[in-house]
Design a protein around this motif. Structure first.
Motif, PDB file in Angstrom:
ATOM      1  N   GLU A   1       0.840  -1.208   0.000  1.00  0.00           N
ATOM      2  CA  GLU A   1       0.000   0.000   0.000  1.00  0.00           C
ATOM      3  C   GLU A   1       0.871   1.253   0.000  1.00  0.00           C
ATOM      4  OE1 GLU A   1      -3.436   2.304  -0.045  1.00  0.00           O
ATOM      5  OE2 GLU A   1      -3.231   0.124  -0.307  1.00  0.00           O
ATOM      6  N   GLY A   2       1.969   1.210   0.763  1.00  0.00           N
ATOM      7  CA  GLY A   2       2.858   2.359   0.843  1.00  0.00           C
ATOM      8  C   GLY A   2       3.673   2.605  -0.405  1.00  0.00           C
ATOM      9  N   LEU A   3       3.628   1.674  -1.374  1.00  0.00           N
ATOM     10  CA  LEU A   3       4.377   1.821  -2.626  1.00  0.00           C
ATOM     11  C   LEU A   3       3.579   2.507  -3.729  1.00  0.00           C
ATOM     12  CD1 LEU A   3       6.430  -1.452  -3.257  1.00  0.00           C
ATOM     13  CD2 LEU A   3       7.302   0.842  -2.893  1.00  0.00           C
ATOM     14  N   LYS A   4       2.290   2.701  -3.543  1.00  0.00           N
ATOM     15  CA  LYS A   4       1.444   3.174  -4.638  1.00  0.00           C
ATOM     16  C   LYS A   4       1.893   4.532  -5.168  1.00  0.00           C
ATOM     17  CE  LYS A   4      -2.732   0.547  -3.538  1.00  0.00           C
ATOM     18  NZ  LYS A   4      -4.163   0.613  -3.144  1.00  0.00           N
ATOM     19  N   ASP A   5       2.091   5.498  -4.294  1.00  0.00           N
ATOM     20  CA  ASP A   5       2.526   6.830  -4.744  1.00  0.00           C
ATOM     21  C   ASP A   5       3.925   6.767  -5.341  1.00  0.00           C
ATOM     22  OD1 ASP A   5       0.140   7.914  -3.975  1.00  0.00           O
ATOM     23  OD2 ASP A   5       0.860   8.646  -2.042  1.00  0.00           O
ATOM     24  N   TRP A   6       4.792   5.962  -4.760  1.00  0.00           N
ATOM     25  CA  TRP A   6       6.170   5.826  -5.258  1.00  0.00           C
ATOM     26  C   TRP A   6       6.176   5.246  -6.671  1.00  0.00           C
ATOM     27  CZ3 TRP A   6       9.117   1.405  -6.420  1.00  0.00           C
ATOM     28  CH2 TRP A   6      10.476   1.618  -6.552  1.00  0.00           C
ATOM     29  N   LEU A   7       5.354   4.255  -6.923  1.00  0.00           N
ATOM     30  CA  LEU A   7       5.277   3.654  -8.261  1.00  0.00           C
ATOM     31  C   LEU A   7       4.788   4.664  -9.291  1.00  0.00           C
ATOM     32  CD1 LEU A   7       3.759   0.132  -7.449  1.00  0.00           C
ATOM     33  CD2 LEU A   7       6.040   0.580  -8.372  1.00  0.00           C
ATOM     34  N   ALA A   8       3.877   5.528  -8.878  1.00  0.00           N
ATOM     35  CA  ALA A   8       3.287   6.489  -9.816  1.00  0.00           C
ATOM     36  C   ALA A   8       4.193   7.683 -10.088  1.00  0.00           C
ATOM     37  CB  ALA A   8       1.942   6.973  -9.285  1.00  0.00           C
TER      38      ALA A   8
ATOM     39  N   LYS B   1      10.953   7.520 -12.749  1.00  0.00           N
ATOM     40  CA  LYS B   1      12.206   8.183 -13.100  1.00  0.00           C
ATOM     41  C   LYS B   1      13.354   7.189 -13.209  1.00  0.00           C
ATOM     42  CE  LYS B   1      10.728  12.216 -10.415  1.00  0.00           C
ATOM     43  NZ  LYS B   1      11.046  13.085  -9.240  1.00  0.00           N
ATOM     44  N   GLN B   2      13.146   5.988 -12.702  1.00  0.00           N
ATOM     45  CA  GLN B   2      14.215   5.000 -12.642  1.00  0.00           C
ATOM     46  C   GLN B   2      14.149   3.987 -13.787  1.00  0.00           C
ATOM     47  OE1 GLN B   2      14.137   3.228  -8.724  1.00  0.00           O
ATOM     48  NE2 GLN B   2      13.592   5.156  -7.763  1.00  0.00           N
ATOM     49  N   LEU B   3      12.985   3.820 -14.386  1.00  0.00           N
ATOM     50  CA  LEU B   3      12.825   2.873 -15.489  1.00  0.00           C
ATOM     51  C   LEU B   3      12.510   3.632 -16.770  1.00  0.00           C
ATOM     52  CD1 LEU B   3      12.632   0.743 -13.204  1.00  0.00           C
ATOM     53  CD2 LEU B   3      10.931  -0.418 -14.601  1.00  0.00           C
ATOM     54  N   ASN B   4      13.159   3.225 -17.835  1.00  0.00           N
ATOM     55  CA  ASN B   4      12.865   3.833 -19.128  1.00  0.00           C
ATOM     56  C   ASN B   4      11.513   3.342 -19.629  1.00  0.00           C
ATOM     57  OD1 ASN B   4      15.329   5.295 -19.436  1.00  0.00           O
ATOM     58  ND2 ASN B   4      16.357   3.367 -19.879  1.00  0.00           N
TER      59      ASN B   4
ATOM     60  N   THR C   1       1.956   2.622 -16.980  1.00  0.00           N
ATOM     61  CA  THR C   1       1.728   2.341 -15.563  1.00  0.00           C
ATOM     62  C   THR C   1       2.684   1.274 -15.056  1.00  0.00           C
ATOM     63  OG1 THR C   1      -0.619   2.858 -15.810  1.00  0.00           O
ATOM     64  CG2 THR C   1       0.027   1.644 -13.840  1.00  0.00           C
ATOM     65  N   LEU C   2       3.344   1.574 -13.934  1.00  0.00           N
ATOM     66  CA  LEU C   2       4.239   0.600 -13.314  1.00  0.00           C
ATOM     67  C   LEU C   2       3.474  -0.277 -12.338  1.00  0.00           C
ATOM     68  CD1 LEU C   2       7.525   2.574 -12.561  1.00  0.00           C
ATOM     69  CD2 LEU C   2       7.234   0.656 -14.115  1.00  0.00           C
ATOM     70  N   GLY C   3       3.815  -1.558 -12.321  1.00  0.00           N
ATOM     71  CA  GLY C   3       3.203  -2.498 -11.393  1.00  0.00           C
ATOM     72  C   GLY C   3       4.246  -3.159 -10.518  1.00  0.00           C
ATOM     73  N   LEU C   4       3.806  -3.764  -9.439  1.00  0.00           N
ATOM     74  CA  LEU C   4       4.681  -4.441  -8.484  1.00  0.00           C
ATOM     75  C   LEU C   4       4.539  -5.945  -8.659  1.00  0.00           C
ATOM     76  CD1 LEU C   4       6.541  -4.392  -5.977  1.00  0.00           C
ATOM     77  CD2 LEU C   4       4.460  -4.373  -4.586  1.00  0.00           C
ATOM     78  N   GLU C   5       5.662  -6.616  -8.919  1.00  0.00           N
ATOM     79  CA  GLU C   5       5.637  -8.075  -9.061  1.00  0.00           C
ATOM     80  C   GLU C   5       5.824  -8.763  -7.726  1.00  0.00           C
ATOM     81  OE1 GLU C   5       9.002 -10.545 -10.737  1.00  0.00           O
ATOM     82  OE2 GLU C   5       7.558 -10.720 -12.382  1.00  0.00           O
ATOM     83  N   SER C   6       6.811  -8.311  -6.942  1.00  0.00           N
ATOM     84  CA  SER C   6       7.064  -8.943  -5.646  1.00  0.00           C
ATOM     85  C   SER C   6       7.866  -8.002  -4.764  1.00  0.00           C
ATOM     86  CB  SER C   6       7.815 -10.271  -5.820  1.00  0.00           C
ATOM     87  OG  SER C   6       9.082 -10.056  -6.409  1.00  0.00           O
TER      88      SER C   6
ATOM     89  N   LEU D   1       9.867   6.126   0.754  1.00  0.00           N
ATOM     90  CA  LEU D   1      10.600   7.386   0.636  1.00  0.00           C
ATOM     91  C   LEU D   1      10.948   7.654  -0.826  1.00  0.00           C
ATOM     92  CD1 LEU D   1      13.089   6.976   3.616  1.00  0.00           C
ATOM     93  CD2 LEU D   1      11.120   8.498   3.544  1.00  0.00           C
ATOM     94  N   THR D   2      10.933   8.915  -1.208  1.00  0.00           N
ATOM     95  CA  THR D   2      11.380   9.288  -2.541  1.00  0.00           C
ATOM     96  C   THR D   2      12.899   9.254  -2.576  1.00  0.00           C
ATOM     97  OG1 THR D   2      11.507  11.647  -2.027  1.00  0.00           O
ATOM     98  CG2 THR D   2       9.376  10.793  -2.784  1.00  0.00           C
ATOM     99  N   GLN D   3      13.458   9.293  -3.778  1.00  0.00           N
ATOM    100  CA  GLN D   3      14.912   9.292  -3.910  1.00  0.00           C
ATOM    101  C   GLN D   3      15.521  10.511  -3.212  1.00  0.00           C
ATOM    102  OE1 GLN D   3      16.843   7.038  -4.925  1.00  0.00           O
ATOM    103  NE2 GLN D   3      18.799   8.082  -5.083  1.00  0.00           N
TER     104      GLN D   3
END
Length: 407
Positions: free
Chosen positions: A101-108, A113-116, A191-196, A260-262
């Motif tokens: 749940e805490g990753l949702k904003d970070w993924l968006a 910025k880290q993945l092309n 859209t980025l998703g979380l695998e594990s 946390l953000t970078q």
């Protein structure tokens, strides 16, 4: 004979002195009226010297089970807001559901910025309509594929007036293309998703009264467009949809955990003790304090050999001596000497023909080694279209990974 409380009406035992429901002092039972009268008519004992005089008024009621239950419930209500939530979170380990749940904003935001983003730039997709020479078969084939994917309409034949009267084909973007066109590029996902997730709940770091949970997240582009799965697009995009691992740091908050953000990770890392006697303190495992905390707070670096190799290469490419010295390590060279050498390198690089060539994509692959010393190959594509490949040696020292200078 039954007996009832004169205050609340609850039935009582015949020999009870206080009401079990409301705590009121019970009147004597009628069968003991004579004894009560005798007690009432007996002279009261004289108060002893120095004894406090009795105050008139109602006798204090004792704590009953019901009263205690009401007081406990009130206490729970008082603590039931943010204080109780904070206390519960501060006294237990993080769960995977909370960290997801805490990753949702970070993924968006930060993770993007880290993945092309998987995009094509082989054509100016910002233009509409576009005109293609009917004799350019390669361009015609590509626009035909875009038309079959319902991203463009056409062709409409156009005869260009002029010296040669060339025959052009006119194509125009469809409304469907709007969700995939970004600037001059055609993108197959957004859209980025979380695998594990991977984390150790016992590895929580406490700093300045805050709790930090380190871990890693395997992320990928999750909304791949259907048209990118068919030829000729499939071969162009397949390599851009692989899963990648990134280091993440969560901070405990009143309502859960937040990634946390970078920028926040770098700010936290800057506060860590470094140098002097503090840099030589060790924990129970013999690992230096700086190495342990730096490994926990290193953001995209310090967690995996691949992420360290990528960060080291970017620091070198950006000509940032300070970052360079944080990611590269060579036992025979001090950090100050390393920064000086990097400054000289940057001065030479600034005069070269390759200056200003930015990294368009960077992929890291572990190609050898084992344990605390591995080799990582970096495949780089620059904005100019130039490509490069090199292998870095990455080893773990003081609990975190460092890239070697390969001297």
């Amino acid at each position: 004979m039954k007996r009832f409380c004169h205050a609340c009406g609850t039935e009582q035992a015949l020999d009870a002195t206080f009401c079990e429901e409301c705590g009121e002092t019970l009147r004597p039972p009628r069968s003991a009226a004579g004894a009560a009268a005798q007690i009432a008519s007996a002279p009261a004992p004289a108060p002893s010297a120095g004894a406090p005089s009795a105050r008139p008024g109602r006798q204090r009621r004792p704590w009953t089970p019901k009263t205690l239950a009401l007081v406990a419930a009130a206490a729970v209500l008082v603590l039931g807001g943010g204080g109780a939530a904070w206390w519960a979170l501060a006294s237990r380990d993080a769960t995977e559901a909370e960290l997801r749940e805490g990753l949702k904003d970070w993924l968006a935001t930060d993770a993007k910025k880290q993945l092309n983003r998987p995009c094509l730039s082989n054509f100016d997709y910002a233009k509409s309509p576009v005109y293609i020479d009917a004799g350019n078969q390669q361009a015609v084939d590509w626009l035909t594929a875009l038309t079959q994917a319902e991203l463009y309409t056409g062709p409409d034949p156009v005869v260009q007036q002029g010296l040669f009267g060339a025959r052009l084909l006119r194509y125009e973007k469809t409304p469907k293309a709007a969700q995939f066109v970004s600037g001059r590029q055609l993108c197959a996902a957004s859209t980025l998703g979380l695998e594990s997730l991977k984390f150790d709940p016992k590895a929580v770091l406490k700093q300045e009264g805050q709790r930090i949970q380190p871990g890693t997240a395997r992320i990928l582009w999750a909304d791949r467009a259907d048209w990118s799965l068919v030829a000729p697009f499939k071969s162009e995009f397949d390599g851009q949809f692989s899963t990648e691992e990134r280091a993440v740091r969560w901070i405990a908050q009143d309502q859960g955990w937040r990634a946390l953000t970078q920028a926040e990770q770098e700010a936290a890392q800057a506060k860590l003790p470094r140098g002097g006697d503090q840099g030589h303190q060790t924990d129970a495992d013999g690992v230096s304090l700086w190495g342990r905390l730096s490994g926990l707070f290193s953001g995209l670096t310090g967690s995996t050999p691949e992420s360290v190799a990528e960060a080291a290469f970017r620091a070198q490419q950006d000509c940032d001596p300070k970052r360079f010295s944080e990611y590269f390590r060579e036992p025979s060279i001090t950090q100050e000497v390393m920064q000086t050498q990097m400054t000289m390198y940057c001065a030479i690089q600034a005069r070269s023909a390759d200056k200003g060539d930015k990294i368009a994509s960077l992929k890291s692959t572990r190609v050898g080694g084992a344990g605390d010393k591995v080799r990582v190959r970096l495949d780089v594509t620059f904005a100019s279209g130039k490509t490069d490949s090199q292998v870095l040696i990455v080893e773990k020292v003081d609990g975190r990974w460092w890239s070697r200078l390969n001297l």
